[in-house]
Design an enzyme around this catalytic site. Structure first.
Site, PDB file in Angstrom:
ATOM      1  N   ASP A 181      -6.247   0.819 -10.443  1.00  0.00           N
ATOM      2  CA  ASP A 181      -5.520   0.681  -9.763  1.00  0.00           C
ATOM      3  C   ASP A 181      -5.483  -0.193  -9.573  1.00  0.00           C
ATOM      4  OD1 ASP A 181      -2.511   0.769 -10.281  1.00  0.00           O
ATOM      5  OD2 ASP A 181      -2.667   2.123  -7.534  1.00  0.00           O
ATOM      6  N   HIS A 218      -1.818   7.420 -10.252  1.00  0.00           N
ATOM      7  CA  HIS A 218      -0.413   7.425  -9.794  1.00  0.00           C
ATOM      8  C   HIS A 218       0.622   7.431 -10.692  1.00  0.00           C
ATOM      9  CE1 HIS A 218       1.263   3.392  -9.112  1.00  0.00           C
ATOM     10  NE2 HIS A 218       0.282   3.103  -9.208  1.00  0.00           N
ATOM     11  N   GLU A 231       2.640   7.620  -4.372  1.00  0.00           N
ATOM     12  CA  GLU A 231       2.020   6.338  -4.679  1.00  0.00           C
ATOM     13  C   GLU A 231       2.691   5.177  -3.824  1.00  0.00           C
ATOM     14  OE1 GLU A 231      -1.633   2.824  -4.553  1.00  0.00           O
ATOM     15  OE2 GLU A 231       1.097   3.120  -5.625  1.00  0.00           O
ATOM     16  N   GLU A 232       3.648   4.476  -4.472  1.00  0.00           N
ATOM     17  CA  GLU A 232       4.278   3.402  -4.266  1.00  0.00           C
ATOM     18  C   GLU A 232       4.884   3.676  -2.460  1.00  0.00           C
ATOM     19  OE1 GLU A 232       3.801   1.021  -5.360  1.00  0.00           O
ATOM     20  OE2 GLU A 232       3.298   1.422  -7.763  1.00  0.00           O
ATOM     21  N   ASP A 238       0.794  -0.414 -13.851  1.00  0.00           N
ATOM     22  CA  ASP A 238       1.028   0.262 -12.677  1.00  0.00           C
ATOM     23  C   ASP A 238       1.059   1.400 -12.632  1.00  0.00           C
ATOM     24  OD1 ASP A 238       0.480   0.157  -9.635  1.00  0.00           O
ATOM     25  OD2 ASP A 238       1.569  -1.086  -8.892  1.00  0.00           O
ATOM     26  N   ASP A 259       4.420   7.442 -10.130  1.00  0.00           N
ATOM     27  CA  ASP A 259       5.650   6.788  -9.277  1.00  0.00           C
ATOM     28  C   ASP A 259       5.103   5.394 -10.240  1.00  0.00           C
ATOM     29  OD1 ASP A 259       3.590   7.104  -7.640  1.00  0.00           O
ATOM     30  OD2 ASP A 259       5.223   6.154  -6.516  1.00  0.00           O
ATOM     31  N   HIS A 317       4.426  -4.953 -10.386  1.00  0.00           N
ATOM     32  CA  HIS A 317       5.838  -5.410  -9.858  1.00  0.00           C
ATOM     33  C   HIS A 317       6.639  -6.358  -9.850  1.00  0.00           C
ATOM     34  CE1 HIS A 317       3.799  -2.396  -6.018  1.00  0.00           C
ATOM     35  NE2 HIS A 317       4.108  -1.677  -7.084  1.00  0.00           N
TER      36      HIS A 317
END
Length: 461
Positions: free
Chosen positions: A174, A83, A148-149, A114, A85, A434
């Site tokens: 991921d 991904h 995805e997030e 990520d 995003d 994150h």
């Protein structure tokens, strides 16, 4: 020059491409015409597809939901899912989150782990195979999502609405190495309650379901908040807690600071919302909505991350214990919303989790709304895909004792059949996905390139 050496020859190009990708702030925003997730994700998707096209691959953009990059041909397809995003950056970075700065041998930026860094690496691994002239018996297809997030609308569009064919075998970079054979179920719920009109109190904390809340705030009148403020000094004696009080035009703003982490690894973080509610409960504050909310936390959440006080502390042998994360809280105009992210073991029925949540909510007159979720993933350890990727990992790293793992994270492996997460975090890499100051140690790129070029080639032979 062998295949691994060919991949390593692109090292500087990989670094530059990762930096450029990070400079695109691809956090989901309100939709725009032909851009369902806003400007940033669409721009990031275009960047990846343009990069693939510049390498001589065939590319296609599917309505800015998703795209793919193709190489080779064959009756079967090998998929690489990732991904473009990212989650919101949060606060207090020591390096700008969208600059791709390099310092002390590290690239800093939101998404460097990520998932932009790993996907750039895989794309250059595809280029190495193409430029080496080695024959592949299957098509290699990189599939890129832009959501995805925050909901997987990208995969729903690509595989659901458009009915794009599923690859025969796939992986997504991921997670962590070696191979993730099991992923816990994911459940996201919002607890809601409307209180009668009373004193104007505001509570706010967190910025995403799947991130441990790093900041939480309470704004209350100076008179009502005095009992809480008076307890802050004693509360802060516990080194885990950092609470501050600020006077603001006749009100008090009481702020709690925690440590952000991915919701699948709540043990790596410290929840600022839970800490703020613990302060309020221990202070002896009485009155209205705030007392009720603090009592709910005291009886049903505390500082727990396993759901024990809600009666949902399930666990199993393959995937471990359930985790519970308070991602966000909001009390505005007497309307409360608490956003909770739960990762439950692969052998546990989600209905059992829901029953515990519903009872806890109803005990306090709260309504529960299911926001989203994903079913658990399980691919047997002896499956060809798992065994092949494990062999590649062991051969490249020399880690002969490695075993497939189970995680609480949710990856694109759940989107299709015969897909597992494969990397990208190595054993000696810090997991700061994150979190603020997300970074990639540049020297890890060598191992990444070797592993991914071998994995893609061996699956496509």
């Amino acid at each position: 020059m062998n295949l691994q050496e060919k991949a390593l020859s692109y090292r500087e190009d990989v670094i530059n491409a990762i930096q450029e990708a990070i400079r695109i702030k691809s956090v989901e925003e309100p939709p725009l015409p032909s851009k369902p997730f806003g400007e940033g994700p669409a721009e990031a998707l275009k960047y990846f597809l343009d990069l693939g096209k510049s390498m001589g691959f065939e590319v296609e953009n599917f309505d800015n939901y998703a795209g793919h990059i193709d190489f080779g041909s064959g009756d079967e397809t090998i998929g690489i899912l990732g991904h473009v995003d990212v989650v919101p950056e949060g606060e207090d970075w020591s390096h700008p989150p969208y600059a791709g700065e390099i310092a002390d041998g590290k690239i800093y930026g939101r998404g460097v782990l990520d998932d932009k860094g790993p996907m750039i690496t895989c794309l250059y691994a595809m280029k190495a195979i193409k430029e080496s002239g080695l024959k592949t018996g299957k098509k290699i297809r990189m599939i890129l999502g832009a959501n995805e997030e925050t909901g997987w609308g990208c995969m729903d569009h690509y595989f659901g609405k458009l009915k794009m064919p599923q690859p025969a075998l796939s992986f997504t970079p991921d997670s962590t190495f070696p191979v993730t054979f099991a992923e816990k179920g994911i459940m996201q719920v919002i607890l809601k309650k409307k209180y009668e009109d009373g004193e104007k109190i505001r509570v706010n904390g967190g910025n995403a379901f799947n991130s441990v809340s790093e900041k939480a705030f309470l704004e209350i009148s100076e008179e009502s908040g005095k009992v809480i403020a008076d307890h802050v000094s004693a509360f802060n004696k516990n080194k885990n807690y950092t609470v501050e009080v600020e006077e603001k035009s006749g009100s008090l703003v009481i702020s709690s600071a925690g440590k952000s982490a991915h919701a699948s690894r709540v043990d790596k973080g410290y929840n600022a919302v839970s800490a703020l509610m613990k302060l309020i409960s221990e202070s002896g504050y009485r009155g209205g909505a705030l007392e009720d909310i603090a009592r709910f936390f005291s009886e049903k959440i505390q500082m727990e991350t396993d759901g024990k006080s809600m009666g949902i502390a399930f666990e199993d042998r393959d995937s471990g214990e359930l985790t519970l994360n308070i991602g966000m809280i909001s009390l505005e105009n007497n309307i409360l919303e608490i956003s909770i992210d739960i990762r439950y073991p692969v052998t546990i029925e989600k209905e059992a989790v829901l029953q515990g949540l519903e009872k806890s909510a109803s005990d306090f007159g709260m309504a529960m709304e299911i926001h989203g979720g994903k079913e658990p993933l399980y691919v047997p350890r002896d499956h060809f895909l798992v065994k092949t990727l494990m062999d590649v990992y062991k051969d490249v790293t020399g880690d002969s004792e490695a075993q497939p793992i189970a995680i609480g994270g949710g990856t694109y492996a759940r989107a299709i059949n015969n897909c597992v997460a494969f990397g990208s975090l190595l054993k000696d890499q810090e997991d700061n996905m994150h979190q603020k100051d997300e970074y990639l140690e540049i020297d890890k790129l060598d191992t990444w390139l070797k592993i991914y070029v071998e994995a893609i080639y061996k699956l496509s032979k």
